[in-house]
Design a protein around this motif. Structure first.
Motif, PDB file in Angstrom:
ATOM      1  N   GLU A  67      50.338  62.190  40.373  1.00  0.00           N
ATOM      2  CA  GLU A  67      49.107  61.843  39.653  1.00  0.00           C
ATOM      3  C   GLU A  67      48.314  63.119  39.417  1.00  0.00           C
ATOM      4  OE1 GLU A  67      45.013  59.599  40.727  1.00  0.00           O
ATOM      5  OE2 GLU A  67      46.841  58.406  40.994  1.00  0.00           O
ATOM      6  N   ILE A  68      47.861  63.299  38.182  1.00  0.00           N
ATOM      7  CA  ILE A  68      47.096  64.486  37.813  1.00  0.00           C
ATOM      8  C   ILE A  68      45.746  64.011  37.268  1.00  0.00           C
ATOM      9  CG2 ILE A  68      47.000  66.506  36.316  1.00  0.00           C
ATOM     10  CD1 ILE A  68      50.117  66.242  36.126  1.00  0.00           C
ATOM     11  N   SER A  69      44.675  64.616  37.766  1.00  0.00           N
ATOM     12  CA  SER A  69      43.348  64.288  37.239  1.00  0.00           C
ATOM     13  C   SER A  69      42.554  65.570  37.035  1.00  0.00           C
ATOM     14  CB  SER A  69      42.613  63.326  38.167  1.00  0.00           C
ATOM     15  OG  SER A  69      42.431  63.909  39.431  1.00  0.00           O
ATOM     16  N   VAL A  70      41.668  65.532  36.040  1.00  0.00           N
ATOM     17  CA  VAL A  70      40.833  66.681  35.716  1.00  0.00           C
ATOM     18  C   VAL A  70      39.398  66.200  35.612  1.00  0.00           C
ATOM     19  CG1 VAL A  70      40.338  68.480  34.020  1.00  0.00           C
ATOM     20  CG2 VAL A  70      42.692  67.781  34.427  1.00  0.00           C
ATOM     21  N   LEU A  71      38.499  66.917  36.266  1.00  0.00           N
ATOM     22  CA  LEU A  71      37.076  66.638  36.155  1.00  0.00           C
ATOM     23  C   LEU A  71      36.361  67.968  35.987  1.00  0.00           C
ATOM     24  CD1 LEU A  71      34.719  64.657  36.198  1.00  0.00           C
ATOM     25  CD2 LEU A  71      34.677  64.871  38.682  1.00  0.00           C
ATOM     26  N   GLY A  72      35.869  68.225  34.786  1.00  0.00           N
ATOM     27  CA  GLY A  72      35.185  69.485  34.501  1.00  0.00           C
ATOM     28  C   GLY A  72      36.114  70.670  34.656  1.00  0.00           C
ATOM     29  N   ASP A  73      35.876  71.475  35.698  1.00  0.00           N
ATOM     30  CA  ASP A  73      36.697  72.663  35.938  1.00  0.00           C
ATOM     31  C   ASP A  73      37.592  72.501  37.161  1.00  0.00           C
ATOM     32  OD1 ASP A  73      34.810  72.723  37.920  1.00  0.00           O
ATOM     33  OD2 ASP A  73      34.272  74.830  37.645  1.00  0.00           O
ATOM     34  N   THR A  74      37.834  71.255  37.571  1.00  0.00           N
ATOM     35  CA  THR A  74      38.638  70.998  38.770  1.00  0.00           C
ATOM     36  C   THR A  74      39.863  70.157  38.430  1.00  0.00           C
ATOM     37  OG1 THR A  74      36.640  71.064  40.123  1.00  0.00           O
ATOM     38  CG2 THR A  74      38.586  70.075  41.109  1.00  0.00           C
ATOM     39  N   ARG A  76      43.235  68.209  40.017  1.00  0.00           N
ATOM     40  CA  ARG A  76      43.772  67.628  41.255  1.00  0.00           C
ATOM     41  C   ARG A  76      45.167  67.100  40.978  1.00  0.00           C
ATOM     42  NH1 ARG A  76      44.035  63.030  44.716  1.00  0.00           N
ATOM     43  NH2 ARG A  76      43.564  63.617  46.859  1.00  0.00           N
ATOM     44  N   ILE A  77      46.129  67.567  41.784  1.00  0.00           N
ATOM     45  CA  ILE A  77      47.512  67.105  41.707  1.00  0.00           C
ATOM     46  C   ILE A  77      47.804  66.401  43.032  1.00  0.00           C
ATOM     47  CG2 ILE A  77      49.925  67.773  41.413  1.00  0.00           C
ATOM     48  CD1 ILE A  77      48.846  70.463  40.265  1.00  0.00           C
ATOM     49  N   SER A  78      48.242  65.153  42.959  1.00  0.00           N
ATOM     50  CA  SER A  78      48.584  64.434  44.175  1.00  0.00           C
ATOM     51  C   SER A  78      49.857  63.638  43.941  1.00  0.00           C
ATOM     52  CB  SER A  78      47.438  63.509  44.604  1.00  0.00           C
ATOM     53  OG  SER A  78      47.170  62.557  43.585  1.00  0.00           O
ATOM     54  N   GLY A  79      50.478  63.237  45.018  1.00  0.00           N
ATOM     55  CA  GLY A  79      51.708  62.477  44.903  1.00  0.00           C
ATOM     56  C   GLY A  79      52.381  62.326  46.242  1.00  0.00           C
ATOM     57  N   GLU A  80      53.703  62.141  46.182  1.00  0.00           N
ATOM     58  CA  GLU A  80      54.439  61.906  47.420  1.00  0.00           C
ATOM     59  C   GLU A  80      55.848  62.486  47.340  1.00  0.00           C
ATOM     60  OE1 GLU A  80      55.653  58.205  50.359  1.00  0.00           O
ATOM     61  OE2 GLU A  80      54.643  57.804  48.473  1.00  0.00           O
ATOM     62  N   PHE A  81      56.212  63.201  48.408  1.00  0.00           N
ATOM     63  CA  PHE A  81      57.601  63.606  48.615  1.00  0.00           C
ATOM     64  C   PHE A  81      58.267  62.446  49.343  1.00  0.00           C
ATOM     65  CE2 PHE A  81      55.546  67.833  48.555  1.00  0.00           C
ATOM     66  CZ  PHE A  81      56.340  68.468  47.618  1.00  0.00           C
ATOM     67  N   ALA A 116      45.002  67.824  27.406  1.00  0.00           N
ATOM     68  CA  ALA A 116      45.874  68.348  28.466  1.00  0.00           C
ATOM     69  C   ALA A 116      47.234  67.657  28.411  1.00  0.00           C
ATOM     70  CB  ALA A 116      45.225  68.136  29.825  1.00  0.00           C
ATOM     71  N   THR A 117      48.294  68.412  28.755  1.00  0.00           N
ATOM     72  CA  THR A 117      49.646  67.859  28.796  1.00  0.00           C
ATOM     73  C   THR A 117      50.324  68.317  30.076  1.00  0.00           C
ATOM     74  OG1 THR A 117      50.587  69.758  27.614  1.00  0.00           O
ATOM     75  CG2 THR A 117      49.886  67.878  26.271  1.00  0.00           C
ATOM     76  N   SER A 126      54.622  71.604  35.010  1.00  0.00           N
ATOM     77  CA  SER A 126      53.848  72.527  34.176  1.00  0.00           C
ATOM     78  C   SER A 126      52.720  71.747  33.515  1.00  0.00           C
ATOM     79  CB  SER A 126      54.749  73.161  33.109  1.00  0.00           C
ATOM     80  OG  SER A 126      53.980  73.969  32.242  1.00  0.00           O
ATOM     81  N   ILE A 127      51.487  72.185  33.751  1.00  0.00           N
ATOM     82  CA  ILE A 127      50.309  71.507  33.204  1.00  0.00           C
ATOM     83  C   ILE A 127      49.592  72.485  32.269  1.00  0.00           C
ATOM     84  CG2 ILE A 127      48.164  70.314  33.748  1.00  0.00           C
ATOM     85  CD1 ILE A 127      49.320  69.936  36.614  1.00  0.00           C
ATOM     86  N   GLN A 128      49.395  72.063  31.023  1.00  0.00           N
ATOM     87  CA  GLN A 128      48.666  72.858  30.033  1.00  0.00           C
ATOM     88  C   GLN A 128      47.255  72.284  29.929  1.00  0.00           C
ATOM     89  OE1 GLN A 128      50.095  75.411  28.136  1.00  0.00           O
ATOM     90  NE2 GLN A 128      52.021  75.151  29.237  1.00  0.00           N
ATOM     91  N   LEU A 129      46.258  73.094  30.204  1.00  0.00           N
ATOM     92  CA  LEU A 129      44.864  72.654  30.189  1.00  0.00           C
ATOM     93  C   LEU A 129      44.093  73.483  29.161  1.00  0.00           C
ATOM     94  CD1 LEU A 129      44.527  72.578  34.051  1.00  0.00           C
ATOM     95  CD2 LEU A 129      44.590  70.568  32.571  1.00  0.00           C
ATOM     96  N   PRO A 130      43.918  72.957  27.937  1.00  0.00           N
ATOM     97  CA  PRO A 130      43.191  73.711  26.908  1.00  0.00           C
ATOM     98  C   PRO A 130      41.744  73.959  27.322  1.00  0.00           C
ATOM     99  CG  PRO A 130      44.363  71.851  25.947  1.00  0.00           C
ATOM    100  CD  PRO A 130      44.418  71.692  27.441  1.00  0.00           C
ATOM    101  N   LYS A 131      41.263  75.136  27.039  1.00  0.00           N
ATOM    102  CA  LYS A 131      39.878  75.468  27.342  1.00  0.00           C
ATOM    103  C   LYS A 131      38.952  74.749  26.365  1.00  0.00           C
ATOM    104  CE  LYS A 131      40.925  80.168  28.855  1.00  0.00           C
ATOM    105  NZ  LYS A 131      40.716  81.597  28.543  1.00  0.00           N
TER     106      LYS A 131
END
Length: 148
Positions: A67-74, A76-81, A116-117, A126-131
């Motif tokens: 799971e990927i989330s973006v808030l402002g300039d932060t 967060r990548i989370s998940g499970e092995f 974002a992709t 690979s996460i692309q985060l446009p400015k």
């Protein structure tokens, strides 16, 4: 009667050996049921003129488990092995860790989360985060004073 001389170096060597044993046995060997930590998710972040690119090593993780989330300039990548081995497997050695993970990364500026992709390739996320437009570099032309 024999006399033993006090040798301060002998006591220091004993302390060194005790610390080595503590660190070797207590911190480096995985324990059953160990949960992954941020150190288990190495991340590289690079900046281009238009975006930030985040590369995270997630070997063996399925895209549906991230799971990927973006808030402002932060970011967060989370998940499970997940442990995909059959129950009752007899292990001789087991160093890979399993469980949930989360990694939060602060970026220098806010990003456009709508554009974002993210994609997986060979275990690398690979996460692309446009400015945002305000964060992109702008060129200001310099003119000669008095010239029109």
């Amino acid at each position: 009667m024999s006399t033993n001389r006090w040798d301060p170096w002998r006591d220091l060597v004993t302390l060194r050996d005790a610390m080595h044993t503590l660190l070797e046995d207590g911190l480096t060997r995985p324990r059953p049921g160990f949960t992954a930590t941020t150190a288990d998710v190495p991340v590289d972040v690079k900046e281009t003129d238009d975006a930030y690119v985040v590369l995270a090593a997630l070997p063996g993780v399925e895209p549906a488990d991230v799971e990927i989330s973006v808030l402002g300039d932060t970011l967060r990548i989370s998940g499970e092995f997940k442990d995909r081995e059959p129950e009752g497997t007899r292990w001789l050695m087991r160093e890979r860790r399993f469980g949930s993970f989360a990694r939060t990364i602060g970026l220098p500026t806010a990003v456009n989360s709508e554009r974002a992709t993210a994609q997986f390739s060979n275990g690398i996320l690979s996460i692309q985060l446009p400015k945002v437009d305000a964060a992109r570099p702008k060129t200001i032309p310099v003119r000669m004073a008095g010239a029109e």
